[in-house]
Design an enzyme around this catalytic site. Sequence first.
Site: not given
Length: 170
Positions: A31, A170, A10-12, A141, A78, A117-118
């Site tokens: 993944d 964030f 994933g992105y992060i 979420y 993740f 997650s924030a």
Amino acid sequence: MAVLITGGAGYIGSHTCAELLEAGREIIVADRPEHAPAIDRVRAAVGRNVAFHPLEPMDRRGLEDIFEKNGIEAVIHFAGIRPMMDHQCAHLPIAWTVILCEVMRRYGVRRLVFSSSAAVYGKPRQIPVTESAPLGAANRYGRTMLIIEEILRDLYEADRKWSIALLRNF
């Protein structure tokens, strides 16, 4: 010894992979199979091979195979949770995290970073949000992330051999 990164495509996750590789760490990415091209991009960007294991969430046997065949010392989780929230599968990230922790314990691995997650702060009363801000998710979420965080806190309280970090993005 290697760091297992679940959802590392994933992105992060992929950026985390690149940073760990740049720091000289051995990583193993697990993944979904369709996310393999993202790992190819990481390989190209850092010029190093990355072990990629196609793994669907909830695949306990596949996860056990990874632990059996590799010297896993820690896990960064993740786990592609955000896309699951778009379906009526909100419980799956929670169940997947429980399975991961059970497998980790079975193989004596008790170092975990959970990418949360924030969203666990809901609608914060003040900005910027501090870690001491009240928790209270405002959507499915955020509630899912908060439930997973609570499970991990309870796991640590029950067994202080665990080292668990909650990374709130964030």
